[in-house]
Enzyme design. Sequence first.
Site, PDB file in Angstrom:
ATOM      1  N   GLY A 129      11.844  31.571 -15.840  1.00 29.46           N
ATOM      2  CA  GLY A 129      12.169  30.521 -16.794  1.00 29.46           C
ATOM      3  C   GLY A 129      13.075  29.466 -16.206  1.00 29.46           C
ATOM      4  O   GLY A 129      13.822  29.723 -15.258  1.00 29.46           O
ATOM      5  N   GLY A 189      15.671  25.981 -17.532  1.00 29.57           N
ATOM      6  CA  GLY A 189      16.278  25.312 -18.668  1.00 29.57           C
ATOM      7  C   GLY A 189      17.309  24.315 -18.216  1.00 29.57           C
ATOM      8  O   GLY A 189      17.471  24.056 -17.013  1.00 29.57           O
ATOM      9  N   ASP A 204      21.961  25.010 -28.780  1.00 24.43           N
ATOM     10  CA  ASP A 204      20.608  24.795 -28.252  1.00 24.43           C
ATOM     11  C   ASP A 204      19.644  25.870 -28.776  1.00 24.43           C
ATOM     12  O   ASP A 204      18.965  26.548 -28.004  1.00 24.43           O
ATOM     13  CB  ASP A 204      20.622  24.784 -26.736  1.00 24.43           C
ATOM     14  CG  ASP A 204      19.336  24.194 -26.139  1.00 24.43           C
ATOM     15  OD1 ASP A 204      18.617  23.494 -26.889  1.00 24.43           O
ATOM     16  OD2 ASP A 204      19.055  24.430 -24.954  1.00 24.43           O
TER      17      ASP A 204
END
Length: 855
Positions: free
Chosen positions: A533, A535, A651
């Site tokens: 992932g 971000g 977030d």
Amino acid sequence: MESATKAYSSYFKLCIWLTCALLYISSASARQSSGLEKLRSGFSPSTQGNQTVLMISQDGTYSVGFYSVGENAVGFAIWYSDMVDTVVWMANRDQPVNGRNSRLRLQKDGDLVLSDAGGTVVWRTNTKGHRVREVKLPNTGNLVLLGSSADILWQSFDSPTDTLLPEQPFTKDTQLLSRADLGTYKSGYYRFYFNEDNYLGLIYTSPNLSSKYWPHPWLNAFDNGRTTYNITRLATLHRSGIFNSSDQFTFIASDHGESHLRRLTMDFDGNLRLYSLDKQNRSWRITWIALPEQCRVHGYCGPNGLCVYTPKPKCMCLPGFEMVDPTDWFQGCRLIKELSCGPKSTKLLRLPYTDYYGFDKTGYGVSSFEECEKICMDDCYCLGFSYRLSGTGQCFPKSLLMSGYQSPGGPNHMYVKISINDSSVKNVSSVAEQVGWKPLQCSTEPQVPANISSALARKAKKSQLIIPLSTFVSAIGAMEIVFIALGWYFMFKNYDDDILYNRQGYFAVPTGLKKFTFSELKRATNNFRDIVGKGGFGTVYKGLLLPDNKMVAVKRLEGVSHGEEEFWAEVSMIGRVHHINLVRMLGFCAERKNRLLVYEYVENGSLDNYLFAHDSTRFLEWKKRLQIAVGTAKGLGYLHEDCLEWILHCDIKPQNILLDKQFCPKVSDFGMAKLVDSHRDRALTFSTIRGTRGYMAPEWTMNLPITAKADVYSFGILLLELVSGRDAAKFNIAESGGNFVQWAFENVRRGNWKENLVDSKLAGEGRSKVEAEIERMLKTALVCVEQDKDKRPSMGEVVEMLMVSLDREEEEKKERDRETQLSTGIKTGMVEMARVFRHVGMTSPYESSSSSGIT
């Protein structure tokens, strides 16, 4: 010349003889001052006005003897030989004996008796009539009386005080009782025990009242992860740091392993803590704690007191109140001006986001604020009331103000009665500031976490056992210098390895995080190749930690310029946060410019991979969507209202909701805003670091203060996505004539939300059965995304709204299970009755005469 040689030879022999004699005397003196390993019948030492060691365990870990508890007062106790201030057991904690001429006797009738200077028996083992061979202190720290056949007649493990040692059985007949205060050994107010429902708990008990506070008192045993079907009622702390109980409760020390001395102590402040001894620094480290939020301990600030975080837990009296005893918070606070009965003689003190647990006179489910106020003002025995801002009008008048705490973003406001003539409270509207309440902010300013053990750590007392052989000490001084020199040589020979071990080991007090080296994480992630992932805060890699082959997720942070100590402080704060719906941090790396975080690996990845997937095998049924919504709300509610350091996420989006094997949601990336560089570009901070477009609350773009309600807004967007199956970040504004929220409101206003808004993939599972739950989630989502943040609920209130659907689903499941059990029971009964009828030669009414079908 010959005579001189003889004289020199004689002198040399004399020196050798004197040295040997001194060594023998020293060893004998040391044995005498250090105590014995066992005591025999007839042994009768007396107190001599100072601390006296009577026995030492064979490995030297524990000492037993007379322990000084005050001026000319001693107790018969067991303590750590190298940590003299840490007592693990005391026979007469509430009745110390005279420091001189008190006596401990191992009588010939088998009784071990402690008597005061006047001969009054203060404590005894009640083993009279048994033949006692000896009293012994094994390496476990368990003082035992052994019979003639080496059987145990009595042991200190059966009557603990405030501490449980490794391998010491904890049963239904034992308890840990705290000290009254840090400077005394007398019994206090807090108890760890197997309660009447057969599971472990903590309770506050004062002379006037008692209150259970751990595990969560508002939940039943099963919701707390315990079982009441627990006849054994047995728990054990293992040397490795693993605690197991027959009620299914377990925990593991953050530094688990068998190389540490450990103790589980019921501390004077009402918290249960597991300690590990750091021999190098001669200090105790907290490696597990029952309540990370100290203000949740009942009775901590006494009646009428209030516990607030500054950020350390602090007791205070409300405006219009004063301490009963300035030296003792357990006695709490009292009104400066006494109350008179009647609404005209009292006024209300408003305390935002504050509650006093329990002691509700009654619960009024549906009341306006004015009705709730009138109920309390008309009742002379009502001291105040709590009003829940959930839209349902929940009113809780209080007969006693106990266990008060503040929780910014919490669902309750508290209103306390004070005298209308009290001039000390001039501005009631500013009470929030008077009691130190501040709203949550998304700040990047570092906050050094409170060291929860600072109040419990004291410098070790100097031993009062002095060997009166200064001449001998001088004589062997040269030998000591030689040994020290050799020790320094071998220590610096392996200097690099030792520093690596000391700095990279467990440092936590009380976080329990491990500090990894960069090379360790580089190996674990195969040189950072397996990306799972990306971000705004960095990239996440899959890793495998050796030697136990534990799968982890390693986040390599970007844009972090904090110094190492500052970074440690922020990571320590995040590491103290533990909740089933939050991803758990396991460790970190702060080496040169590298900043990495190590988390538990969550198997099913993030929610967006399922919610927005076109693959039918990844379809999320409604039941799972509801569970994900509730679990995520609980995790956020814990961050906002319950954890020691209140945290805003800033977030919330499906990419930050991870799913484990059972699809239990775990919120990730919380606390990240504190770890990034506060000097980065402001526009970048707002668009990437502080949130994601499509999920950000209006106050972000309006440059308004950011509070917990910004997370509530983002969570509302997440709920709309769970209902609709649409990605808010990729929503086509041109096609729908507005943004995601406006589109949802418009469909609800027109009444066609069932056709246009609800995910069409849900139709295949009988959508009509769950439409009421879908509608309830949709209504919750819309109230969360209100433009005015003051109209949005808190996360605690959101949990309550969503739990209605989940509770209803659970009740329906239980009802189906009961019907199945009843049906099965009836069928079984029919079979048995048929057999009985056939046995007596009759035809059963439950089968036909021709063919019953029952065998």
